[in-house]
Every structure is written in C-alpha cells, then in structure tokens.
Scaffold this active site. Structure first.
Site, PDB file in Angstrom:
ATOM      1  N   SER A  96       6.526   2.848  -2.901  1.00 43.45           N
ATOM      2  CA  SER A  96       6.812   1.560  -3.539  1.00 43.45           C
ATOM      3  C   SER A  96       5.975   1.395  -4.799  1.00 43.45           C
ATOM      4  CB  SER A  96       6.563   0.403  -2.568  1.00 43.45           C
ATOM      5  OG  SER A  96       5.206   0.006  -2.540  1.00 43.45           O
ATOM      6  N   HIS A  97       4.781   2.005  -4.814  1.00 47.63           N
ATOM      7  CA  HIS A  97       3.942   1.940  -6.010  1.00 47.63           C
ATOM      8  C   HIS A  97       4.623   2.648  -7.175  1.00 47.63           C
ATOM      9  CE1 HIS A  97      -0.419   2.295  -7.751  1.00 47.63           C
ATOM     10  NE2 HIS A  97       0.378   1.580  -8.503  1.00 47.63           N
ATOM     11  N   THR A 115       0.798  -1.225   0.000  1.00 51.98           N
ATOM     12  CA  THR A 115       0.000   0.000   0.000  1.00 51.98           C
ATOM     13  C   THR A 115       0.831   1.275   0.000  1.00 51.98           C
ATOM     14  OG1 THR A 115      -0.145  -0.083   2.423  1.00 51.98           O
ATOM     15  CG2 THR A 115      -1.952  -1.100   1.180  1.00 51.98           C
ATOM     16  N   CYS A 116       2.143   1.172   0.114  1.00 48.02           N
ATOM     17  CA  CYS A 116       3.005   2.357   0.159  1.00 48.02           C
ATOM     18  C   CYS A 116       3.022   3.057  -1.198  1.00 48.02           C
ATOM     19  CB  CYS A 116       4.416   1.957   0.565  1.00 48.02           C
ATOM     20  SG  CYS A 116       5.632   3.287   0.400  1.00 48.02           S
ATOM     21  N   PRO A 117       2.687   4.341  -1.270  1.00 49.73           N
ATOM     22  CA  PRO A 117       2.686   5.030  -2.563  1.00 49.73           C
ATOM     23  C   PRO A 117       4.077   5.149  -3.183  1.00 49.73           C
ATOM     24  CG  PRO A 117       2.357   6.605  -0.780  1.00 49.73           C
ATOM     25  CD  PRO A 117       2.269   5.235  -0.176  1.00 49.73           C
TER      26      PRO A 117
END
Length: 205
Positions: free
Chosen positions: A12-13, A8-10
């Site tokens: 890492s996205h 869910t980390c933006p």
C-alpha cells in the site's frame, strides 16, 4: 476516489507514493488489517491477503500494481511510466522482479519464524549488496527519469532498519539512492505515522 489501505503494508505504501507524486486530491483511509470494514470486505474478494483497495466511482481495484498503473494513466502528469512500449514492458518486468524477489523476502522476514526470517534477512541483504552497481548506474533505478519502479522500490528500502538489515559502506550507492528518493516531498507525504517511526538507512554495518 478513495483509497483504503493498511498504514504499515509496504505494498500500500507503493500506491501511496504514486498517489502523492500525482497530487491526487482524494481520501486515504487507513484500516486495521485484522479488522477491515465490512464494506471493504464486500468489495475486495481477496481481503484476507490484500488490504489495498481503490474505489473510483463504480471502479474497484485491489491489486497494488494495477492501482499504480491506473493512477499513472488516470492522472497523466507527471508521467511515471515510459511511453515507448519496450521500455514500458521492461519497467513492468522490473517491478515484477522487485515484488517477487525482494518483497517476498521482506514478507518472510516479517511473517515467519525466527530461523526462516534470519535466512530471508541474510539473503535480502546479500541480494541488495550484489545489486549495488545497478543503483550506481543512473540517478534513478536503471533510469535517467524517476518512475513507477522507484515508487515500487522505495518502501522496501525504507523498511530495512525496521527488519534488522544494515548496509555496509560498499553499498553507499544504495544509501545515496535511497536518501534521494526519501527526500522527495511525495515520499514524505506518503508516510503514515507508523511508517515515520521506522528509522532511516544506517550508514554502515
């Protein structure tokens, strides 16, 4: 090559978006930020605040912007960074400003008390609306070509509904830009199951 990251980390996205644009044939391992694996903790000295770690043989990287650039250089086709030094520096500055100005507010919304989160939510919405002409200027963010800047920006836009931010009709160029990016096969492939549950941009306030 392996990538360890939160689902869910933006930040890492952003990396995962680049990963799929490049068609990297390697493993992505989703980890629980509250209980990361011991071997990842040992490799990443900033494990308390950073949950994206790339391992490529003896190389270990744990800053999302460095990982994005490394992937672009390691897998040069298609190129996602301008070749010309001035344009490349300008793209780096854009990514830095997106992280510092807009993602900082997203962090406050997600990790602060309600009063501070409400202020950050209002500021982020107003800042995005004020930037509408930038989204309307060219097919991609201030560029004729898809780039790392778009990879950095898209995960933030994807999360707007989840943090209670809608966009008015006058921000239609932002919504059109977002839908263009979201439709990319690589973006759809980059989404974790948790991220797929996040709603897309609302059409109006």
């Amino acid at each position: 090559m392996s990538l360890y990251c939160s689902p869910t980390c933006p930040y890492s996205h952003q990396v995962r978006f680049v990963w799929h644009e490049k068609g990297v044939q390697a493993d992505i391992h989703y980890i629980d930020p509250e209980n990361p694996p011991a071997d990842v903790i040992d490799l990443n000295p900033y494990h308390e605040s950073v949950f994206t770690t790339l391992i490529d043989r003896d190389l270990v990287l744990y800053d999302h912007r460095i990982i994005m650039e490394y992937l672009d250089e390691r897998f040069p086709h298609p190129p996602l960074h301008p070749m010309e030094p001035v344009a490349r520096a300008q793209a780096r500055m854009l990514i830095h400003r997106i992280d510092r100005d807009w993602y900082r507010l997203l962090d406050e919304i997600q990790n602060s008390g309600e009063k501070k989160a409400a202020r950050a939510r209002k500021t982020l919405r107003e800042d995005l609306i004020a930037a509408t002409p930038l989204f309307a200027a060219k097919p991609y963010f201030l560029s004729e070509e898809f780039s790392l800047v778009d990879c950095a920006l898209a995960p933030l836009l994807w999360r707007l509904p989840a943090v209670g931010i809608d966009l008015p009709r006058e921000a239609a160029p932002i919504r059109a830009y977002a839908q263009r990016i979201f439709a990319r096969e690589a973006f759809q492939s980059s989404l974790s199951e948790a991220e797929r549950e996040m709603a897309q941009l609302p059409l109006s306030a």
